[in-house]
Design a protein around this motif. Sequence first.
Motif, mmCIF file in Angstrom:
data_model
loop_
_atom_site.group_PDB
_atom_site.id
_atom_site.type_symbol
_atom_site.label_atom_id
_atom_site.label_comp_id
_atom_site.label_asym_id
_atom_site.label_seq_id
_atom_site.Cartn_x
_atom_site.Cartn_y
_atom_site.Cartn_z
ATOM 1 N N ASP A 65 -16.888 0.929 -0.512
ATOM 2 C CA ASP A 65 -15.426 1.184 0.406
ATOM 3 C C ASP A 65 -14.930 0.513 1.309
ATOM 4 O OD1 ASP A 65 -15.633 1.705 -2.540
ATOM 5 O OD2 ASP A 65 -16.340 4.328 -1.904
ATOM 6 N N VAL A 66 -14.121 0.253 1.553
ATOM 7 C CA VAL A 66 -13.379 0.119 2.829
ATOM 8 C C VAL A 66 -12.079 0.915 3.118
ATOM 9 C CG1 VAL A 66 -12.379 -1.323 3.945
ATOM 10 C CG2 VAL A 66 -13.999 -2.469 3.001
ATOM 11 N N LEU A 67 -12.376 1.923 3.988
ATOM 12 C CA LEU A 67 -11.066 2.734 4.636
ATOM 13 C C LEU A 67 -9.703 1.987 4.976
ATOM 14 C CD1 LEU A 67 -9.765 5.217 4.829
ATOM 15 C CD2 LEU A 67 -11.550 5.810 7.362
ATOM 16 N N ILE A 68 -8.695 2.125 4.698
ATOM 17 C CA ILE A 68 -7.449 1.583 5.156
ATOM 18 C C ILE A 68 -7.092 2.812 6.283
ATOM 19 C CG2 ILE A 68 -6.131 -0.047 4.804
ATOM 20 C CD1 ILE A 68 -8.363 -1.055 4.779
ATOM 21 N N ASN A 69 -7.444 3.435 7.863
ATOM 22 C CA ASN A 69 -6.422 3.783 8.573
ATOM 23 C C ASN A 69 -4.990 3.701 7.767
ATOM 24 O OD1 ASN A 69 -8.342 5.995 8.762
ATOM 25 N ND2 ASN A 69 -8.874 4.371 9.889
ATOM 26 N N ASN A 70 -4.500 4.507 8.654
ATOM 27 C CA ASN A 70 -2.497 4.515 8.374
ATOM 28 C C ASN A 70 -2.602 4.298 9.967
ATOM 29 O OD1 ASN A 70 -3.663 7.451 9.264
ATOM 30 N ND2 ASN A 70 -1.856 7.165 10.266
ATOM 31 N N GLY A 71 -1.507 2.612 9.775
ATOM 32 C CA GLY A 71 -1.108 1.812 10.567
ATOM 33 C C GLY A 71 -2.393 0.987 11.103
ATOM 34 N N ALA A 72 -3.279 0.966 10.122
ATOM 35 C CA ALA A 72 -4.221 -0.068 11.277
ATOM 36 C C ALA A 72 -3.898 -1.812 10.582
ATOM 37 C CB ALA A 72 -5.477 -0.107 10.246
ATOM 38 N N ILE A 73 -4.329 -2.558 12.036
ATOM 39 C CA ILE A 73 -3.832 -3.676 12.266
ATOM 40 C C ILE A 73 -5.519 -4.635 11.174
ATOM 41 C CG2 ILE A 73 -1.882 -3.353 13.133
ATOM 42 C CD1 ILE A 73 -3.578 -3.992 15.464
ATOM 43 N N ASN A 74 -6.942 -3.864 12.181
ATOM 44 C CA ASN A 74 -7.510 -4.656 11.576
ATOM 45 C C ASN A 74 -8.745 -3.584 11.191
ATOM 46 O OD1 ASN A 74 -8.803 -2.811 14.190
ATOM 47 N ND2 ASN A 74 -7.756 -4.818 15.350
ATOM 48 N N ILE A 75 -9.940 -4.420 10.557
ATOM 49 C CA ILE A 75 -11.270 -3.207 10.323
ATOM 50 C C ILE A 75 -12.558 -3.691 10.635
ATOM 51 C CG2 ILE A 75 -12.177 -3.173 8.449
ATOM 52 C CD1 ILE A 75 -9.637 -2.189 7.437
ATOM 53 N N THR A 76 -13.130 -2.317 11.215
ATOM 54 C CA THR A 76 -14.014 -2.347 11.990
ATOM 55 C C THR A 76 -15.382 -1.928 11.199
ATOM 56 O OG1 THR A 76 -13.635 0.015 12.813
ATOM 57 C CG2 THR A 76 -12.615 -1.760 13.765
ATOM 58 N N GLN A 77 -16.713 -1.983 11.466
ATOM 59 C CA GLN A 77 -17.761 -2.300 10.702
ATOM 60 C C GLN A 77 -17.931 -0.246 10.331
ATOM 61 O OE1 GLN A 77 -19.665 -4.623 9.497
ATOM 62 N NE2 GLN A 77 -20.600 -2.669 8.329
ATOM 63 N N ALA A 78 -17.552 0.349 11.209
ATOM 64 C CA ALA A 78 -17.267 1.898 11.368
ATOM 65 C C ALA A 78 -16.366 2.758 9.896
ATOM 66 C CB ALA A 78 -16.933 2.761 12.437
ATOM 67 N N ASN A 79 -15.368 1.271 9.341
ATOM 68 C CA ASN A 79 -14.460 1.490 8.597
ATOM 69 C C ASN A 79 -14.877 1.218 7.348
ATOM 70 O OD1 ASN A 79 -12.339 0.541 10.935
ATOM 71 N ND2 ASN A 79 -12.308 2.331 9.639
ATOM 72 N N ILE A 80 -16.565 0.610 7.101
ATOM 73 C CA ILE A 80 -16.754 -0.189 5.584
ATOM 74 C C ILE A 80 -18.159 1.010 5.404
ATOM 75 C CG2 ILE A 80 -18.153 -2.017 4.614
ATOM 76 C CD1 ILE A 80 -16.227 -3.489 6.828
ATOM 77 N N THR A 81 -18.458 0.876 3.743
ATOM 78 C CA THR A 81 -19.552 2.036 4.007
ATOM 79 C C THR A 81 -20.234 1.398 2.586
ATOM 80 O OG1 THR A 81 -17.996 4.217 4.381
ATOM 81 C CG2 THR A 81 -19.925 4.065 2.575
ATOM 82 N N ASP A 82 -21.676 1.415 2.530
ATOM 83 C CA ASP A 82 -21.982 -0.097 2.644
ATOM 84 C C ASP A 82 -22.457 1.097 0.888
ATOM 85 O OD1 ASP A 82 -23.994 -1.236 0.919
ATOM 86 O OD2 ASP A 82 -24.925 -1.931 3.056
ATOM 87 N N LEU A 83 -22.391 0.629 -0.274
ATOM 88 C CA LEU A 83 -22.497 1.538 -1.246
ATOM 89 C C LEU A 83 -23.747 0.538 -2.587
ATOM 90 C CD1 LEU A 83 -19.015 1.795 -3.189
ATOM 91 C CD2 LEU A 83 -20.368 3.407 -0.971
ATOM 92 N N ARG A 84 -24.543 -0.111 -1.520
ATOM 93 C CA ARG A 84 -25.144 -1.001 -2.414
ATOM 94 C C ARG A 84 -26.426 0.190 -3.396
ATOM 95 N NH1 ARG A 84 -25.790 -6.159 0.984
ATOM 96 N NH2 ARG A 84 -25.953 -4.652 2.123
ATOM 97 N N LEU A 85 -26.874 0.809 -2.033
ATOM 98 C CA LEU A 85 -27.829 1.225 -2.106
ATOM 99 C C LEU A 85 -27.389 2.955 -3.460
ATOM 100 C CD1 LEU A 85 -29.604 1.517 0.719
ATOM 101 C CD2 LEU A 85 -30.333 0.090 -0.856
ATOM 102 N N ASN A 86 -26.366 3.793 -3.592
ATOM 103 C CA ASN A 86 -26.148 4.492 -4.566
ATOM 104 C C ASN A 86 -26.678 3.355 -5.817
ATOM 105 O OD1 ASN A 86 -24.382 6.214 -6.268
ATOM 106 N ND2 ASN A 86 -23.029 6.622 -4.464
ATOM 107 N N THR A 87 -27.509 4.627 -7.082
ATOM 108 C CA THR A 87 -27.301 4.177 -8.004
ATOM 109 C C THR A 87 -26.600 4.319 -9.401
ATOM 110 O OG1 THR A 87 -29.756 4.525 -7.430
ATOM 111 C CG2 THR A 87 -29.116 4.123 -10.163
ATOM 112 N N GLN A 88 -25.955 4.990 -8.720
ATOM 113 C CA GLN A 88 -24.795 5.223 -9.715
ATOM 114 C C GLN A 88 -23.727 4.478 -9.678
ATOM 115 O OE1 GLN A 88 -25.031 7.639 -11.839
ATOM 116 N NE2 GLN A 88 -27.062 7.947 -11.133
ATOM 117 N N LEU A 89 -23.559 3.460 -8.535
ATOM 118 C CA LEU A 89 -21.574 2.755 -8.343
ATOM 119 C C LEU A 89 -22.586 0.951 -8.673
ATOM 120 C CD1 LEU A 89 -20.331 4.035 -6.019
ATOM 121 C CD2 LEU A 89 -20.102 4.660 -7.291
ATOM 122 N N CYS A 90 -24.062 1.036 -7.733
ATOM 123 C CA CYS A 90 -24.553 0.218 -7.600
ATOM 124 C C CYS A 90 -25.770 -0.291 -8.535
ATOM 125 C CB CYS A 90 -23.876 -0.541 -6.707
ATOM 126 S SG CYS A 90 -24.611 -2.219 -6.481
#
Length: 351
Positions: A82-107
């Motif tokens: 999941d990638v959080l797009i904050n209001n007014g954001a012009i770039n994406i940092t690692q803190a905005n990204i949530t890795d879901l691969r270990l979530n059995t329900q989603l991946c």
Amino acid sequence: MTVIVKPGLGWINGYFLYSDSDYILELDIADGVLKRIDRVVMRLNHLTREIEIAVKKGAFASTPVAPSLQRDANAYELALADVLINNGAINITQANITDLRLNTQLCGIVHGTVNQVDTTTIFNQYQAWFNQVTSNVEGEIREWQAASEQQFMDWFNSLQVILDGDVAANLANKILLLEQEFNAHKATDAINAHRAENISFSDPNMTATDVKEAIKEVFTSGNNVKIAMVDALLQVDPSLPISYDSTWEEIEDATGQISTGKKQNSGITSSNINGIIEITGLDFTPRTIVAGKITNGVLSTIYNADVSTTRYLSTGASRNLSDFACYVQFGAFKLIANNTSATDIYWEAIE
């Protein structure tokens, strides 16, 4: 804005995906007011008979949620991140990204043909830890901002006291006070009073009557001592790398280089219950070794190669060195140094 899916392997319901290079995904621009969460998915598309890596755009909201996964007859999706797009954001940092691969329900992670490893608990624990750390950091930032703001307000309030009322008059008074203090400090009498030649000095062992002359006398005396010391050291060992211009540190180092003809080492160690001491790390073979208890300060020769002293006498009885595997060799020795008791021993070995 973009996110990159790194190379890797994937399986969806028995179908296989292999990506051998970075996969770059474009993200729509951020809203000026509201946030959104985009979801990166790996999609088994039954209509095109392909496995795709795609971005599912989320809905704008003050508290956004990620879009749901499609799992029907047309497609089956696994969530990668999941990638959080904050209001007014012009770039994406690692803190905005949530890795879901270990979530059995989603991946989840495939480890066999039937079952999968249930990593949901691990994922939830990690996510809880991440949220806690983020919350703590945000709290510390708020505390720092509050403290900094208070410091600024204290400074600003003190400045207001000076600027209140007749600003020009207050500033003029401050400038006048600074000028008076400066003029008093630079006065000729004040400057001369601090000169070394105008400060009196008296010492029965010196001829100087002021600080300036006293400094000269001390320097001359110290230099004479240095010259005498260099002469004396060079008489003992003309090869020493020193001269009258050497520093005191260089003269000290040269003193330690004077050769006495024989090597020597000494120290304090503890004997064991049998009165044995063992010393290593010497750079010569000892010919004479003396030792004694620190309590009474009496030293006895416990080894002398010239007269073959090979045992230590105590309380009227003698003990052979061979009984305790004693030895004397290059760089080390092991000998009986005292009665049959453990105690601190001062030892000295001579080449």
